[in-house]
Design a protein around this motif. Structure first.
Motif, PDB file in Angstrom:
ATOM      1  N   ALA A 128      19.194  35.962  31.482  1.00  0.00           N
ATOM      2  CA  ALA A 128      19.517  37.337  31.883  1.00  0.00           C
ATOM      3  C   ALA A 128      20.403  37.342  33.114  1.00  0.00           C
ATOM      4  O   ALA A 128      21.343  38.138  33.225  1.00  0.00           O
ATOM      5  N   PHE A 129      20.117  36.421  34.023  1.00  0.00           N
ATOM      6  CA  PHE A 129      20.861  36.377  35.275  1.00  0.00           C
ATOM      7  C   PHE A 129      22.338  36.077  35.028  1.00  0.00           C
ATOM      8  O   PHE A 129      23.233  36.743  35.550  1.00  0.00           O
ATOM      9  N   ARG A 130      22.576  35.055  34.202  1.00  0.00           N
ATOM     10  CA  ARG A 130      23.965  34.692  33.912  1.00  0.00           C
ATOM     11  C   ARG A 130      24.662  35.798  33.157  1.00  0.00           C
ATOM     12  O   ARG A 130      25.837  36.080  33.367  1.00  0.00           O
ATOM     13  N   ARG A 131      23.903  36.428  32.256  1.00  0.00           N
ATOM     14  CA  ARG A 131      24.507  37.521  31.472  1.00  0.00           C
ATOM     15  C   ARG A 131      24.976  38.643  32.388  1.00  0.00           C
ATOM     16  O   ARG A 131      26.048  39.208  32.196  1.00  0.00           O
ATOM     17  N   TYR A 171      46.355  26.328  39.983  1.00  0.00           N
ATOM     18  CA  TYR A 171      45.144  26.548  39.201  1.00  0.00           C
ATOM     19  C   TYR A 171      44.013  26.855  40.168  1.00  0.00           C
ATOM     20  O   TYR A 171      43.905  26.227  41.219  1.00  0.00           O
ATOM     21  N   PRO A 172      43.181  27.857  39.842  1.00  0.00           N
ATOM     22  CA  PRO A 172      42.102  28.206  40.774  1.00  0.00           C
ATOM     23  C   PRO A 172      41.052  27.104  40.874  1.00  0.00           C
ATOM     24  O   PRO A 172      40.917  26.278  39.974  1.00  0.00           O
ATOM     25  N   THR A 173      40.298  27.105  41.965  1.00  0.00           N
ATOM     26  CA  THR A 173      39.287  26.073  42.177  1.00  0.00           C
ATOM     27  C   THR A 173      37.892  26.601  41.857  1.00  0.00           C
ATOM     28  O   THR A 173      37.702  27.792  41.628  1.00  0.00           O
ATOM     29  N   ASP A 174      36.938  25.682  41.860  1.00  0.00           N
ATOM     30  CA  ASP A 174      35.503  25.986  41.786  1.00  0.00           C
ATOM     31  C   ASP A 174      35.008  26.635  40.497  1.00  0.00           C
ATOM     32  O   ASP A 174      34.202  26.074  39.784  1.00  0.00           O
ATOM     33  N   TYR A 175      35.487  27.840  40.202  1.00  0.00           N
ATOM     34  CA  TYR A 175      34.929  28.581  39.075  1.00  0.00           C
ATOM     35  C   TYR A 175      36.102  29.305  38.433  1.00  0.00           C
ATOM     36  O   TYR A 175      36.245  30.514  38.531  1.00  0.00           O
ATOM     37  N   SER A 213      25.589  30.785  42.109  1.00  0.00           N
ATOM     38  CA  SER A 213      26.315  31.707  41.243  1.00  0.00           C
ATOM     39  C   SER A 213      26.652  32.999  41.972  1.00  0.00           C
ATOM     40  O   SER A 213      27.669  33.625  41.690  1.00  0.00           O
ATOM     41  N   VAL A 214      25.792  33.390  42.930  1.00  0.00           N
ATOM     42  CA  VAL A 214      26.112  34.579  43.725  1.00  0.00           C
ATOM     43  C   VAL A 214      27.352  34.302  44.575  1.00  0.00           C
ATOM     44  O   VAL A 214      28.286  35.111  44.636  1.00  0.00           O
ATOM     45  N   TYR A 215      27.365  33.115  45.200  1.00  0.00           N
ATOM     46  CA  TYR A 215      28.513  32.728  46.004  1.00  0.00           C
ATOM     47  C   TYR A 215      29.782  32.690  45.141  1.00  0.00           C
ATOM     48  O   TYR A 215      30.830  33.203  45.521  1.00  0.00           O
ATOM     49  N   TYR A 216      29.653  32.084  43.946  1.00  0.00           N
ATOM     50  CA  TYR A 216      30.804  31.999  43.055  1.00  0.00           C
ATOM     51  C   TYR A 216      31.277  33.375  42.629  1.00  0.00           C
ATOM     52  O   TYR A 216      32.476  33.639  42.535  1.00  0.00           O
ATOM     53  N   MET A 217      30.302  34.252  42.378  1.00  0.00           N
ATOM     54  CA  MET A 217      30.657  35.602  41.941  1.00  0.00           C
ATOM     55  C   MET A 217      31.535  36.281  42.985  1.00  0.00           C
ATOM     56  O   MET A 217      32.602  36.805  42.688  1.00  0.00           O
TER      57      MET A 217
END
Lengths: 245, 165
Positions: A128-131, A171-175, A213-217
């Motif tokens: 659910a979190f990833r969704r 090209y973007p990094t990380d995510y 994932s919060v940081y990446y978001m």
């Protein structure tokens, strides 16, 4: 016959990367497979080479974006017409290669094909979190693009020569996946989604934990915002050689 | 301001400036980054040489307690320098990524080339095999020729017999 390179970034994927490479060759014998070994501590490089892949080993870990771009730089240097990127952990089914490659091989007016989990009903399930994260990303991408891309985080993609040269340059990094979509759109490239099946990871854990994932978001959203602010700037140095198939 | 404190602050400022110069001289600090530090050192020197200047500037800005102006300057300098440093780090990161990528690709090409050269060296031409002396000096001298041929003909072609009669 266009030359096709399958790029697989791999970090400590020794248990699965061999199977992925062999599966690719089973489904398409006319492609080259490049495994970018992103500073793994295990035997990822040996296993991949034994399976028949060419292996570039990075002396230090660059993360997914830097590793992926290595593949695009390789493809640009060695004159490949089409590059496909695919995850090493086995969640992308090489049986779908034809579907992802299809529009480019058919010469349709498209620069990047995204293999999407959500275009049609597939058996893929996610937490659910990833969704939630994916839904937010999809909404922002839709806002920027003006049309929906259902699976902005899919790492199963095929691009043509023009995009290879562009990605070799930036090209973007990380995510990188959602940002790459926005970047291509802002520079006037055409994106198409096709449905692919996603399988559970054969081994290993996702590199994206809830906290990160919060940081990446936040980082991805910032990256996409920056992309919209500097739209077109990056496109200038690119030489359009009219090599599109 | 007491004379001792006056002397100490001036001495410290001078020491700081010479220390920065020494760092540049020894190559530990690049000239482009030393400019900022030299500027900071000069400002420190000027303000420690004349406490009246500080008072005057504080008065001009309407600052009641003059030394607090020093804290403000110090803080601003620190922030500017930090921002500058993070910009430099970002640029370095981009370069390290680019170099790492190129190194990885180059190492792979080198390994493949070595592989092909070794394969070519290990397989002496059949018809000329007994004509070529197996002396170490001989193989050494032949290496460039093998290398060039391996690169040119995919390593599969046999070496010309006339190479070393």
């Amino acid at each position: 016959m266009p030359r096709i390179l399958v790029i697989i970034p791999a970090y400590n994927e020794e248990p699965v990367v061999g199977n992925v490479v062999r599966a690719i060759f089973r489904h398409r014998s006319d492609v080259d497979v490049l495994v970018v070994n992103d500073g793994s501590q295990d035997r990822t490089a040996e296993v991949a080479a034994q399976a028949g892949a060419r292996v570039v080993t990075l002396p230090v870990n660059l993360g997914i974006g830097g590793a992926m771009q290595t593949g695009y730089r390789y493809a640009a240097q060695f004159g490949y017409d089409i590059a496909v990127q695919l995850d090493a952990d086995g969640q992308h089914d090489p049986a779908d290669l034809d579907r992802v490659l299809g529009p480019l091989l058919a010469g349709e007016p498209v620069d990047m094909v995204v293999g999407s989990r959500y275009v049609e009903r597939t058996s893929y399930r996610s937490t659910a979190f990833r969704r939630l994260g994916m839904v937010i990303l999809a909404a922002v991408v839709r806002l920027i693009l003006g049309y929906p891309v259902k699976d902005t985080t899919s790492g199963y993609r095929a691009v043509n020569r023009r995009v290879i040269e562009l990605f070799a340059h930036w090209y973007p990094t990380d995510y990188p996946e959602p940002e790459a979509i926005v970047y291509l759109h802002r520079n006037g490239y055409r994106i198409r989604e096709v449905a692919v099946a996603m399988r559970e990871r054969e081994a290993g854990r996702s590199s994206i934990t809830p906290f990160r994932s919060v940081y990446y978001m936040v980082k991805v959203l910032l990256g996409m915002l920056m992309n919209t602010l500097r739209s077109g700037n990056h496109a200038q140095p690119l030489v359009h050689r009219g090599e599109e198939p | 301001m007491s004379l001792q404190l006056y002397a100490v602050t001036i001495a410290f400022s001078l020491f700081f400036i010479f220390f920065v110069i020494e760092l540049v001289r020894r190559g530990a600090l690049r000239e482009q980054y030393s400019l900022l530090w030299l500027g900071v050192g000069l400002v420190m020197l000027v303000f420690s040489a004349s406490s009246r200047l500080l008072q005057w500037v504080a008065h001009a800005f309407g600052v009641y307690y003059a030394p607090s102006l020093l804290f403000l300057f110090g803080l601003i300098c620190a922030f500017v320098l930090l921002l500058h440093v993070t910009v430099v780090i970002s640029r370095l990161t981009d370069r390290v990524i680019r170099l790492t990528q190129e190194l990885g690709i180059t190492q792979m090409r080198l390994a493949e080339l070595e592989h092909r050269v070794h394969a070519a060296v290990r397989q002496p031409p059949r018809d000329a095999g007994d004509l070529v002396p197996p002396a170490a000096a001989g193989t050494h001298a032949r290496e460039p020729g093998v290398c060039g041929q391996a690169a040119a003909s995919d390593g599969g072609a046999r070496r010309a017999g006339g190479d070393n009669p």
